[in-house]
Design an enzyme around this catalytic site. Structure first.
Site, short mmCIF file in Angstrom:
data_model
loop_
_atom_site.label_atom_id
_atom_site.label_comp_id
_atom_site.label_asym_id
_atom_site.label_seq_id
_atom_site.Cartn_x
_atom_site.Cartn_y
_atom_site.Cartn_z
N ARG A 99 0.85 -1.17 0.00
CA ARG A 99 0.00 0.00 0.00
C ARG A 99 0.90 1.23 0.00
O ARG A 99 1.77 1.36 0.85
CB ARG A 99 -0.87 0.01 1.26
CG ARG A 99 -1.66 1.28 1.36
CD ARG A 99 -2.34 1.40 2.69
NE ARG A 99 -3.14 2.61 2.68
CZ ARG A 99 -3.43 3.31 3.77
NH1 ARG A 99 -2.99 2.90 4.94
NH2 ARG A 99 -4.15 4.39 3.69
N HIS A 188 -7.89 6.99 0.53
CA HIS A 188 -8.77 5.83 0.75
C HIS A 188 -9.27 5.26 -0.57
O HIS A 188 -10.31 4.60 -0.62
CB HIS A 188 -10.03 6.22 1.57
CG HIS A 188 -9.80 6.47 3.03
ND1 HIS A 188 -10.55 7.37 3.74
CD2 HIS A 188 -8.93 5.92 3.91
CE1 HIS A 188 -10.13 7.37 5.00
NE2 HIS A 188 -9.16 6.51 5.12
N ARG A 249 -8.50 14.45 13.26
CA ARG A 249 -8.29 15.47 12.22
C ARG A 249 -9.54 16.35 12.07
O ARG A 249 -10.66 15.85 12.16
CB ARG A 249 -7.99 14.81 10.87
CG ARG A 249 -6.56 14.33 10.75
CD ARG A 249 -6.33 13.54 9.48
NE ARG A 249 -6.21 12.13 9.78
CZ ARG A 249 -6.21 11.17 8.87
NH1 ARG A 249 -6.34 11.46 7.60
NH2 ARG A 249 -6.10 9.90 9.23
N GLU A 395 -9.20 -3.58 1.80
CA GLU A 395 -8.15 -2.99 0.95
C GLU A 395 -7.06 -4.02 0.64
O GLU A 395 -6.52 -4.03 -0.46
CB GLU A 395 -7.56 -1.77 1.66
CG GLU A 395 -8.51 -0.60 1.71
CD GLU A 395 -8.21 0.37 2.84
OE1 GLU A 395 -8.61 0.08 3.99
OE2 GLU A 395 -7.60 1.41 2.58
#
Ligand code: AMP
Length: 414
Positions: A99, A188, A249, A395
Site C-alpha cells: 500500500r 482511501h 483530524r 483494501e
C-alpha cells in the site's frame, strides 16, 4: 499465487498473506492464509500474528525499525510451528503488494516497483510527508528480504485520478497548481474502489451503472462520489486533512484559522498543523477521546454534552457531503457505509441519514441494527428512493488482486 500484502504506517506494519490468481479473482475465491500487525515499531513493539485456523501469537518485544519488523514476520512465517497452509519456506511467497498512500499525478495505476518507480514515490514525499516515507521503508525492507521477487505498489490516490479538473482544482492562483501540483488528490481510494466493486457484484450490474456515494468512516474518514463507476469527487484533498470530521483530524476548516493561531497563540506552523492533525476532530471537540465507541457510551451513560456535540458535528458533516454529492451527481442510486464506524455503528449511520426525507432516504431500523460486523447488507427500507448498504471494506484483498494482475500483465478490470 501467494501474495504478501504490506501496509506500513509510521510506527506499524500490517500484513496479510492472500492466496489468489485470475481464476480465484473471477470466482471470488481468494483465501487469506495469515495476517498480523506489529505496532509501536521503534520501541517495545506489540506483535499479533495469526495463521488462519491456528491460535494467534501475541507478544511484545523491542523492534528497531520496519526492516526488523519484516524480518520478525519472515522468521515467524518460516518457523515450522507456525503452520500457514501451503507455506513452508520463503519461496512459497510469490509476490509482494504494497500500500502506498500518495502517487500524485504520475503514479495512477498499480505498478511493478523498479528503481524508477521508487524515485517517483520519493518525489511524492513533500505531498505526503507522514505517509510515503514509511511506505518506502516497507518497500526497501521487502526488496532486501525478497531479492528478485516482483513487488507491486497500489496507490490510495489512484482511484481518484479520474476526477475532472473542476473538482480537483482549488480556487487559488492556477500557477500554484502548475508550479507545485497543489490540487485535490483524495485518499482511501483502494477502499472506495473495493466498495464500488462489491456494490457492482451485489447488484449484478456493469461498472458504468455504478452511481453511488461511498462513506469510509473509520479513524480517518472520507466520502466519494462515484459516477459511472469512476471517482467524480472525494472529500479528502491534497492531504488527508480535508473533508469529513475524523478521529483526530479537523476536516474542512477556514484556512484563515491557521494564520489566526500563528498570530494570536504565537504558535508555529508545525504546531498548528499538529493540532489540526492530531488534536482536533472527535478528540478535539469532545476533549475526551477519538474513539467513536467511547463517545457514544459517554453520551448514552453520562449525557456528556461535548461527546454529543462531537458526534453531532461528525454526522452533520457527513450529511452535508451526501447532499453536495447528490447535487453534483444529479441523484444517486445508493449510499454505502464502510470503515470501523460505518460497518459497526447503526446509531451513527442513522444519525448521518436522519432528516433526509426530502431525498427519499429511509432506513429499515431492524436491518440497520442487524448490520454490525457483517460482510455486506442492504439496510434501507423497501420504499427508500435511495438504497443504503453496509459493505465491509477489504483494501488488502484489492492490493493482492492488483498485484496478481500487474505481475501477470493482465489489465485491471474491477
Ligand atoms: P478503523 O479506522 O476503520 O479501524 O475505525 C476505527 C473507528 O471505528 C474508531 O473510532 C472506533 O471507535 C470505531 N468503531 C469500531 N467499532 C465500533 C462500534 N461498534 N460502534 C461505534 N464505533 C465503532
Amino acid at each position: 499465487m501467494n501474495v504478501l500484502v504490506l501496509n506500513c504506517g509510521s510506527s506499524s506494519l500490517k500484513f496479510q498473506i492472500i492466496q489468489t490468481d485470475l481464476e480465484a479473482i473471477k470466482n471470488d475465491q481468494d483465501k487469506v492464509l495469515a495476517r498480523g500487525v506489529i505496532e509501536r515499531i521503534g520501541s517495545q513493539a506489540i506483535i499479533t500474528l495469526r495463521a488462519v485456523g491456528q491460535p494467534a501469537l501475541k507478544t511484545a518485544e523491542p523492534i528497531r525499525d520496519h526492516k526488523a519488523a519484516l524480518n520478525y514476520i519472515i522468521n515467524w512465517i518460516t518457523d515450522p510451528n507456525t503452520k500457514i497452509e501451503g507455506i513452508k519456506e520463503l519461496s512459497d511467497i510469490h509476490a509482494i503488494g504494497h500500500r502506498v498512500v500518495h502517487g500524485a499525478e504520475q503514479l495512477v495505476k498499480s505498478v511493478l516497483i523498479d528503481d524508477n518507480v521508487i524515485d517517483q514515490i520519493e518525489d511524492c514525499i513533500p505531498l505526503a510527508p507522514l505517509h510515503n516515507p514509511p511506505n518506502l521503508k516497507g518497500i526497501y525492507a521487502a526488496r532486501d528480504a525478497f531479492p528478485g521477487l516482483p513487488q507491486v505498489a497500489v496507490f490510495d490516490t489512484g482511484f481518484h485520478s479520474t476526477m475532472p479538473e473542476q473538482n480537483y482544482l482549488y480556487a487559488i492562483p492556477y500557477q500554484l497548481y502548475r508550479r507545485f501540483k497543489i490540487r485535490k488528490y483524495g485518499f482511501h481510494g483502494t477502499s472506495h474502489r473495493y466498495i464500488a466493486y462489491r456494490y457492482r457484484k451485489i447488484k449484478g450490474i456493469e461498472r458504468d451503472k455504478v452511481n453511488i456515494i461511498t462513506l469510509h468512516l473509520g479513524n480517518g474518514c472520507s466520502a466519494c462520489a462515484i459516477k459511472g463507476g469512476f471517482s467524480l469527487d472525494t472529500s479528502m484533498g491534497m492531504t488527508p486533512l480535508e473533508g469529513l470530521v475524523m478521529g483526530t483530524r479537523s476536516g474542512d476548516i477556514d484556512p484563515a484559522i491557521v494564520e489566526f493561531l500563528i498570530h494570536n497563540e504565537g504558535a508555529t506552523v508545525e504546531e498548528v498543523f499538529n493540532v489540526l492533525n492530531k488534536r482536533s476532530g472527535l478528540l478535539g471537540i469532545s476533549g475526551l477521546t477519538n474513539d467513536m465507541r467511547d463517545l457514544l457510551e459517554e453520551e448514552r451513560e453520562h449525557q456528556d454534552r461535548r461527546a454529543r456535540l462531537a458526534i453531532d458535528i461528525f454526522c452533520n458533516r457527513v450529511k452535508k457531503y451526501i447532499g453536495a454529492y447528490i447535487a453534483e451527481m444529479n441523484g444517486v442510486d445508493s449510499i454505502c457505509f464502510t470503515g470501523g464506524i460505518g460497518e459497526n455503528s447503526p446509531e451513527i449511520r442513522a444519525r448521518c441519514l436522519s432528516n433526509l426525507d426530502f431525498f427519499g432516504i429511509k432506513l429499515d431500523e431492524e436491518l440497520n441494527q442487524k448490520a454490525v460486523g457483517i460482510k455486506e447488507m442492504k439496510i434501507s427500507a423497501e420504499d427508500s428512493r435511495i438504497e443504503v448498504y453496509v459493505i465491509a471494506t477489504n483494501e488488502e484483498l484489492l492490493i493482492a488482486r492488483d498485484t496478481v494482475r500487474v505481475v501477470l500483465n493482465v489489465p485491471r478490470i474491477w
